[in-house]
Design a protein around this motif. Structure first.
Motif, PDB file in Angstrom:
ATOM      1  N   ASP A   1      -7.647   4.250  -4.735  1.00 15.17           N
ATOM      2  CA  ASP A   1      -8.844   4.806  -4.380  1.00 15.17           C
ATOM      3  C   ASP A   1      -9.006   6.013  -5.184  1.00 15.17           C
ATOM      4  O   ASP A   1      -8.023   6.915  -4.746  1.00 15.17           O
ATOM      5  CB  ASP A   1      -8.923   4.962  -2.908  1.00 15.17           C
ATOM      6  N   MET A   2      -9.878   6.200  -5.875  1.00 13.75           N
ATOM      7  CA  MET A   2     -10.168   7.634  -6.580  1.00 13.75           C
ATOM      8  C   MET A   2     -10.671   8.583  -5.704  1.00 13.75           C
ATOM      9  O   MET A   2     -11.184   8.238  -4.339  1.00 13.75           O
ATOM     10  CB  MET A   2     -10.892   7.456  -7.662  1.00 13.75           C
ATOM     11  N   ARG A   3     -10.844   9.746  -5.895  1.00 14.32           N
ATOM     12  CA  ARG A   3     -11.100  10.890  -5.115  1.00 14.32           C
ATOM     13  C   ARG A   3     -12.628  10.601  -4.589  1.00 14.32           C
ATOM     14  O   ARG A   3     -13.463  10.151  -5.511  1.00 14.32           O
ATOM     15  CB  ARG A   3     -11.231  12.269  -5.897  1.00 14.32           C
ATOM     16  N   GLY A   4     -12.762  10.853  -3.142  1.00 11.16           N
ATOM     17  CA  GLY A   4     -14.238  10.683  -2.775  1.00 11.16           C
ATOM     18  C   GLY A   4     -14.490   9.145  -2.446  1.00 11.16           C
ATOM     19  O   GLY A   4     -15.631   8.876  -2.021  1.00 11.16           O
ATOM     20  N   SER A   5     -13.362   8.096  -2.439  1.00 13.04           N
ATOM     21  CA  SER A   5     -13.553   7.036  -2.221  1.00 13.04           C
ATOM     22  C   SER A   5     -12.369   6.296  -1.467  1.00 13.04           C
ATOM     23  O   SER A   5     -11.433   6.867  -1.593  1.00 13.04           O
ATOM     24  CB  SER A   5     -13.701   5.919  -3.650  1.00 13.04           C
ATOM     25  N   GLY A   6     -12.814   5.037  -0.709  1.00 15.30           N
ATOM     26  CA  GLY A   6     -11.734   4.604  -0.029  1.00 15.30           C
ATOM     27  C   GLY A   6     -11.027   5.350   1.073  1.00 15.30           C
ATOM     28  O   GLY A   6     -11.489   6.101   1.701  1.00 15.30           O
ATOM     29  N   TRP A   7      -9.614   5.080   0.803  1.00 15.42           N
ATOM     30  CA  TRP A   7      -8.736   5.763   1.940  1.00 15.42           C
ATOM     31  C   TRP A   7      -7.764   6.878   1.361  1.00 15.42           C
ATOM     32  O   TRP A   7      -6.897   7.342   1.760  1.00 15.42           O
ATOM     33  CB  TRP A   7      -7.907   4.643   2.555  1.00 15.42           C
ATOM     34  N   THR A   8      -8.539   7.628   0.252  1.00 13.76           N
ATOM     35  CA  THR A   8      -7.822   8.663  -0.564  1.00 13.76           C
ATOM     36  C   THR A   8      -8.335  10.205   0.281  1.00 13.76           C
ATOM     37  O   THR A   8      -9.545  10.112   0.529  1.00 13.76           O
ATOM     38  CB  THR A   8      -8.152   8.529  -1.780  1.00 13.76           C
ATOM     39  N   VAL A   9      -7.306  10.658   0.513  1.00 12.86           N
ATOM     40  CA  VAL A   9      -7.767  12.063   1.064  1.00 12.86           C
ATOM     41  C   VAL A   9      -7.649  13.353   0.378  1.00 12.86           C
ATOM     42  O   VAL A   9      -6.609  13.633  -0.067  1.00 12.86           O
ATOM     43  CB  VAL A   9      -7.398  12.309   2.455  1.00 12.86           C
ATOM     44  N   ALA A  10      -8.842  14.187   0.055  1.00 14.86           N
ATOM     45  CA  ALA A  10      -8.788  15.332  -0.660  1.00 14.86           C
ATOM     46  C   ALA A  10      -8.766  16.439   0.316  1.00 14.86           C
ATOM     47  O   ALA A  10      -9.563  16.655   1.356  1.00 14.86           O
ATOM     48  CB  ALA A  10      -9.920  15.276  -1.582  1.00 14.86           C
ATOM     49  N   GLU A  11      -7.907  17.647   0.098  1.00 18.70           N
ATOM     50  CA  GLU A  11      -8.128  18.905   0.580  1.00 18.70           C
ATOM     51  C   GLU A  11      -9.373  19.559   0.440  1.00 18.70           C
ATOM     52  O   GLU A  11     -10.045  20.169   1.480  1.00 18.70           O
ATOM     53  CB  GLU A  11      -7.051  19.703   0.193  1.00 18.70           C
ATOM     54  N   HIS A  12     -10.104  19.464  -0.776  1.00 18.74           N
ATOM     55  CA  HIS A  12     -11.340  20.169  -0.943  1.00 18.74           C
ATOM     56  C   HIS A  12     -12.229  19.044  -1.341  1.00 18.74           C
ATOM     57  O   HIS A  12     -11.967  18.102  -2.203  1.00 18.74           O
ATOM     58  CB  HIS A  12     -11.008  21.103  -2.060  1.00 18.74           C
ATOM     59  N   PRO A  13     -13.647  19.066  -1.166  1.00 21.56           N
ATOM     60  CA  PRO A  13     -14.594  18.240  -1.374  1.00 21.56           C
ATOM     61  C   PRO A  13     -15.154  18.157  -3.051  1.00 21.56           C
ATOM     62  O   PRO A  13     -15.714  17.353  -3.352  1.00 21.56           O
ATOM     63  CB  PRO A  13     -15.819  18.541  -0.359  1.00 21.56           C
ATOM     64  N   GLY A  14     -15.208  19.314  -3.402  1.00 20.71           N
ATOM     65  CA  GLY A  14     -15.578  19.515  -4.886  1.00 20.71           C
ATOM     66  C   GLY A  14     -14.983  18.411  -5.882  1.00 20.71           C
ATOM     67  O   GLY A  14     -14.000  18.298  -5.923  1.00 20.71           O
ATOM     68  N   ILE A  15     -16.034  18.025  -6.839  1.00 20.89           N
ATOM     69  CA  ILE A  15     -15.705  17.053  -7.754  1.00 20.89           C
ATOM     70  C   ILE A  15     -16.547  17.464  -8.971  1.00 20.89           C
ATOM     71  O   ILE A  15     -17.783  17.459  -9.221  1.00 20.89           O
ATOM     72  CB  ILE A  15     -16.131  15.693  -7.582  1.00 20.89           C
ATOM     73  N   ALA A  16     -15.760  17.993 -10.251  1.00 21.02           N
ATOM     74  CA  ALA A  16     -16.412  18.235 -11.384  1.00 21.02           C
ATOM     75  C   ALA A  16     -16.223  17.177 -12.319  1.00 21.02           C
ATOM     76  O   ALA A  16     -15.708  16.281 -12.175  1.00 21.02           O
ATOM     77  CB  ALA A  16     -15.899  19.657 -11.852  1.00 21.02           C
ATOM     78  N   ARG A  17     -16.782  17.403 -13.448  1.00 16.88           N
ATOM     79  CA  ARG A  17     -16.785  16.281 -14.462  1.00 16.88           C
ATOM     80  C   ARG A  17     -15.430  15.530 -14.782  1.00 16.88           C
ATOM     81  O   ARG A  17     -15.474  14.439 -14.801  1.00 16.88           O
ATOM     82  CB  ARG A  17     -17.503  16.942 -15.852  1.00 16.88           C
ATOM     83  N   GLU A  18     -14.381  16.224 -14.878  1.00 18.77           N
ATOM     84  CA  GLU A  18     -13.087  15.764 -15.339  1.00 18.77           C
ATOM     85  C   GLU A  18     -12.302  15.859 -14.169  1.00 18.77           C
ATOM     86  O   GLU A  18     -11.096  15.409 -14.282  1.00 18.77           O
ATOM     87  CB  GLU A  18     -12.798  16.316 -16.461  1.00 18.77           C
TER      88      GLU A  18
ATOM     89  N   HIS B   1       0.843  -1.220   0.062  1.00 17.54           N
ATOM     90  CA  HIS B   1      -0.041  -0.090   0.035  1.00 17.54           C
ATOM     91  C   HIS B   1       0.891   1.142   0.055  1.00 17.54           C
ATOM     92  O   HIS B   1       1.737   1.474   0.863  1.00 17.54           O
ATOM     93  CB  HIS B   1      -0.944   0.015   1.274  1.00 17.54           C
ATOM     94  N   LEU B   2       0.607   2.221  -0.858  1.00 21.23           N
ATOM     95  CA  LEU B   2       1.424   3.414  -1.062  1.00 21.23           C
ATOM     96  C   LEU B   2       0.412   4.576  -0.922  1.00 21.23           C
ATOM     97  O   LEU B   2      -0.797   4.280  -1.074  1.00 21.23           O
ATOM     98  CB  LEU B   2       1.975   3.440  -2.478  1.00 21.23           C
ATOM     99  N   THR B   3       0.827   5.971  -0.692  1.00 19.31           N
ATOM    100  CA  THR B   3       0.358   6.859  -0.568  1.00 19.31           C
ATOM    101  C   THR B   3       0.878   7.840  -1.614  1.00 19.31           C
ATOM    102  O   THR B   3       2.105   8.141  -1.295  1.00 19.31           O
ATOM    103  CB  THR B   3       0.187   7.575   0.604  1.00 19.31           C
ATOM    104  N   VAL B   4       0.250   8.131  -2.625  1.00 15.33           N
ATOM    105  CA  VAL B   4       0.767   9.054  -3.756  1.00 15.33           C
ATOM    106  C   VAL B   4       0.212  10.313  -3.577  1.00 15.33           C
ATOM    107  O   VAL B   4      -1.009  10.997  -3.550  1.00 15.33           O
ATOM    108  CB  VAL B   4       0.345   8.616  -5.103  1.00 15.33           C
ATOM    109  N   THR B   5       1.173  11.500  -3.131  1.00 15.10           N
ATOM    110  CA  THR B   5       0.725  12.960  -3.000  1.00 15.10           C
ATOM    111  C   THR B   5       0.857  13.686  -4.060  1.00 15.10           C
ATOM    112  O   THR B   5       1.960  13.753  -4.615  1.00 15.10           O
ATOM    113  CB  THR B   5       1.843  13.436  -1.823  1.00 15.10           C
ATOM    114  N   THR B   6      -0.210  14.364  -4.589  1.00 16.34           N
ATOM    115  CA  THR B   6      -0.203  15.040  -5.672  1.00 16.34           C
ATOM    116  C   THR B   6      -0.865  16.667  -4.983  1.00 16.34           C
ATOM    117  O   THR B   6      -1.505  16.482  -4.040  1.00 16.34           O
ATOM    118  CB  THR B   6      -1.133  14.707  -6.769  1.00 16.34           C
ATOM    119  N   PRO B   7      -1.120  17.468  -5.503  1.00 10.89           N
ATOM    120  CA  PRO B   7      -1.364  18.988  -5.234  1.00 10.89           C
ATOM    121  C   PRO B   7      -3.075  18.732  -4.748  1.00 10.89           C
ATOM    122  O   PRO B   7      -3.822  18.337  -5.547  1.00 10.89           O
ATOM    123  CB  PRO B   7      -1.454  19.857  -6.242  1.00 10.89           C
ATOM    124  N   GLY B   8      -3.020  18.636  -3.597  1.00  9.21           N
ATOM    125  CA  GLY B   8      -4.495  18.883  -2.889  1.00  9.21           C
ATOM    126  C   GLY B   8      -5.037  17.398  -2.848  1.00  9.21           C
ATOM    127  O   GLY B   8      -5.961  17.217  -2.407  1.00  9.21           O
TER     128      GLY B   8
END
Length: 290
Positions: free
Chosen positions: A66-83, A13-20
């Motif tokens: 785990d994509m944004r909004g799922s599993g054990w991925t953590v996002a700084e902001h909650p918004g999800i737009a189409r892409e 298991h890895l944690t990949v850090t990208t902006p936000g």
């Protein structure tokens, strides 16, 4: 129910850090294997691939984010737009150093994979989409029962159970309670629970509107693509899917259908061995044709 991550043999298991975003990625398979990326469906996460990824790993290196909004991925902001999730995928692949991949995607993951395959065709060696119709399919009222789960998700209330998604209309046989609990465990995290409406309103509904307007009939799918349905997944019968898709050569360089006996929408639980065999056959065929 707690939020402890379920176990599966053979994964690191890895944690990949990208902006936000801090993306959890489960990895398995040969260290020298060509990369396969598996994008989970809803309301699932990396653990959906617990049986299939290790089997693919005998030949490939397999990444299950785990994509944004799922599993054990953590996002700084909650918004999800189409892409949004597609751009997240681009960033994660860059962080992992993966230039060209094979994709296996289910449900909401297939929407993300489809966006990526259209936008970055040179980066997709082969594409398998599970339980989601091709985006160039003609819209028909006969499809509406396949969208019956969306209104409750649009109006999802915090803390409301999603266990009803694994009902007899979506699985060939009842899932063990422990399996459903494992899939829904991250929903105890408020940010993940809140993402249900964000994903549905921000990504799925806008994408459905584009499909209904025929946007993808004007584009072309270049990567070799296999679209798979369970034969018990209503209303997506072979007759309806083929009829509404029309002449596949008009919309794609190489596009094929497959249908799995004894499987419904959640086919990776219903028939993991059959799904694995189809994925491997498609990948090997794409390699031979390259």
């Amino acid at each position: 129910m707690d939020t402890q991550m379920p176990e599966a043999s053979g994964f690191e298991h890895l944690t990949v850090t990208t902006p936000g975003l801090a993306t959890h990625v489960a990895v398995t398979g040969r260290s020298d294997g060509d990369p396969v990326v598996m994008l989970h469906g809803f309301p699932q996460h990396w653990w959906q691939w617990r049986a299939i990824a290790p089997a693919l790993g005998e030949r490939y290196r397999v990444y299950c984010p785990d994509m944004r909004g799922s599993g054990w991925t953590v996002a700084e902001h909650p918004g999800i737009a189409r892409e949004t999730c597609m751009h997240d995928l681009v960033a994660v692949l860059a962080a992992l150093g993966l230039d060209r991949v094979r994709l296996v995607c289910h449900d909401i993951g297939a929407v993300i994979g489809m966006q990526f395959a259209y936008t970055h065709p040179d980066r997709v060696e082969a594409f398998v989409m599970l339980s989601v119709p091709p985006p160039f399919m003609s819209f028909s009222p006969k499809m509406m029962s396949g969208l019956r789960h969306l209104p409750p998700l649009v109006m999802h209330r915090p803390g409301a159970s999603l266990a009803g998604l694994f009902d007899p209309a979506h699985v060939a046989r009842p899932l063990p309670p422990g399996t459903v609990e494992a899939y829904l465990a991250p929903m105890q995290i408020p940010a993940i629970d809140a993402a249900v409406r964000e994903q549905t309103r921000g990504m799925i509904l806008p994408e459905l509107m584009r499909i209904s307007r025929g946007v993808y009939k004007k584009q072309r799918m270049h990567p070799p693509t296999l679209c798979v349905f369970g034969r018990l997944d209503r209303p997506w019968t072979e007759d309806l899917v083929r009829r509404l898709s029309g002449d596949l050569s008009r919309y794609a360089d190489r596009f094929e259908f497959a249908f799995v006996d004894g499987a419904a929408h959640y086919m990776t639980d219903d028939a993991p061995e059959a799904v694995t065999d189809l994925v491997l056959e498609h990948f090997v065929g794409a390699e031979a044709a390259a």
